[in-house]
Write an enzyme that holds these catalytic residues in place. Structure first.
Site, short mmCIF file in Angstrom:
data_model
loop_
_atom_site.label_atom_id
_atom_site.label_comp_id
_atom_site.label_asym_id
_atom_site.label_seq_id
_atom_site.Cartn_x
_atom_site.Cartn_y
_atom_site.Cartn_z
N ASP A 211 43.24 43.05 43.77
CA ASP A 211 43.54 43.12 42.34
C ASP A 211 43.17 44.48 41.79
O ASP A 211 42.32 45.19 42.37
CB ASP A 211 42.75 42.04 41.57
CG ASP A 211 43.16 40.64 41.99
OD1 ASP A 211 44.27 40.46 42.52
OD2 ASP A 211 42.34 39.72 41.80
N1 URA Z 1 40.72 37.42 45.72
C1 URA Z 1 40.86 37.77 44.42
O1 URA Z 1 40.71 36.96 43.52
N2 URA Z 1 41.16 39.06 44.15
C2 URA Z 1 41.30 40.00 45.09
O2 URA Z 1 41.55 41.16 44.77
C3 URA Z 1 41.14 39.62 46.44
C4 URA Z 1 40.86 38.31 46.73
#
Ligand code: URA
Length: 250
Positions: free
Chosen positions: A103
């Site tokens: 993310d």
């Molecule tokens: N899980 C999440 O919620 N975000 C990420 O970036 C990676 C795994």
């Protein structure tokens, strides 16, 4: 491979532009000027120089990036910065892409490569490549959460997660944890904690498969994988999972 293709791949211009470029006599192969783009080159053995400087041809490259917050795991975006913006221009010519997504507000280990086959294998849902995260969680993480994650939790869309390994580093009003998951659903870690009524406030990926984030890499820094690391990724990407939703065998 053809000389014009090799040079174009290395970022010296388009295949078309190579004709003019080669005509200028700046390119030598094994110390002989070569002007014909159709000349066949063995990139492993022939010594290619442009304006006297030897160029190293690599078909595939593999980078380990310590992704900072604020960057999208994408190759381009109209609004936001992407992880590709963190690469030096001489590395951007390889046209790498991120293997999977973190993310925008997640930090940590991201592999960038132009090796589509390896990326596909690492991301294949069948391979169950383990991914380990370090996180801060608002609220007290408990042994019940550990048991629930081991069992599998139901996400907001009804999906039941595969068994995951949660370790509590510190159980406090803001807890610190480590979590290994064997799949990669959208926002998976955040949604797993949400299913337990808890919020992830900081998330960092520390490992993927057998590959760990190099602690000497600062946020935003990257380096090429060593031969050993590349082999690790290629040979030991996944773990056997009991598909009847038992436990991971490792
Ligand atoms: N899980 C999440 O919620 N975000 C990420 O970036 C990676 C795994």
């Amino acid at each position: 491979m053809r000389l014009d293709k090799l040079l174009a791949n290395m970022g010296f211009g388009s295949r078309k532009e190579m004709k003019k470029f080669l005509k200028s006599g700046q390119v030598t192969v094994n110390d002989q000027v070569v002007k014909d783009g159709k000349a066949q080159i063995d990139p492993q053995h022939d010594i290619i120089r442009v304006s006297g400087e030897q160029i190293e041809y690599k078909e595939f490259v593999y980078f380990m990036l310590h992704k900072p917050q604020g960057y999208l795991s994408a190759t381009e975006d109209l609004r936001d910065k992407t992880v590709i913006d963190l690469l030096e221009p001489e590395d951007q010519i390889y046209e790498v892409f991120p293997v999977g997504r973190l993310d925008k507000d997640t930090e940590g280990l991201l592999i960038l490569t132009n090796d589509g086959k390896l990326a596909h294998e690492l991301l294949s849902p069948k391979k169950h490549v383990p991914k380990t995260y370090y996180a801060h969680i608002e609220g007290k993480v408990t042994e019940e959460d550990v048991a629930a994650f081991k069992q599998g939790v139901t996400l907001d869309d009804g999906y039941v997660t595969l068994p995951a390994h949660l370790s509590i580093i510190e159980s406090a009003p803001v807890s610190k944890i480590s979590l290994t998951i064997y799949e990669g659903k959208f926002h998976q870690v955040k949604r797993m904690f949400a299913s337990r009524g808890k919020k992830v406030t900081y998330l960092k990926r520390t490992a993927m498969g057998a590959l760990e984030l190099d602690p000497s890499l600062k946020l935003g820094e990257y380096r090429e994988l060593t031969d050993d690391e590349r082999e690790k990724l290629k040979n030991r990407e996944g773990v056997e999972m009991n598909e009847s939703r038992g436990t991971a065998d490792s």
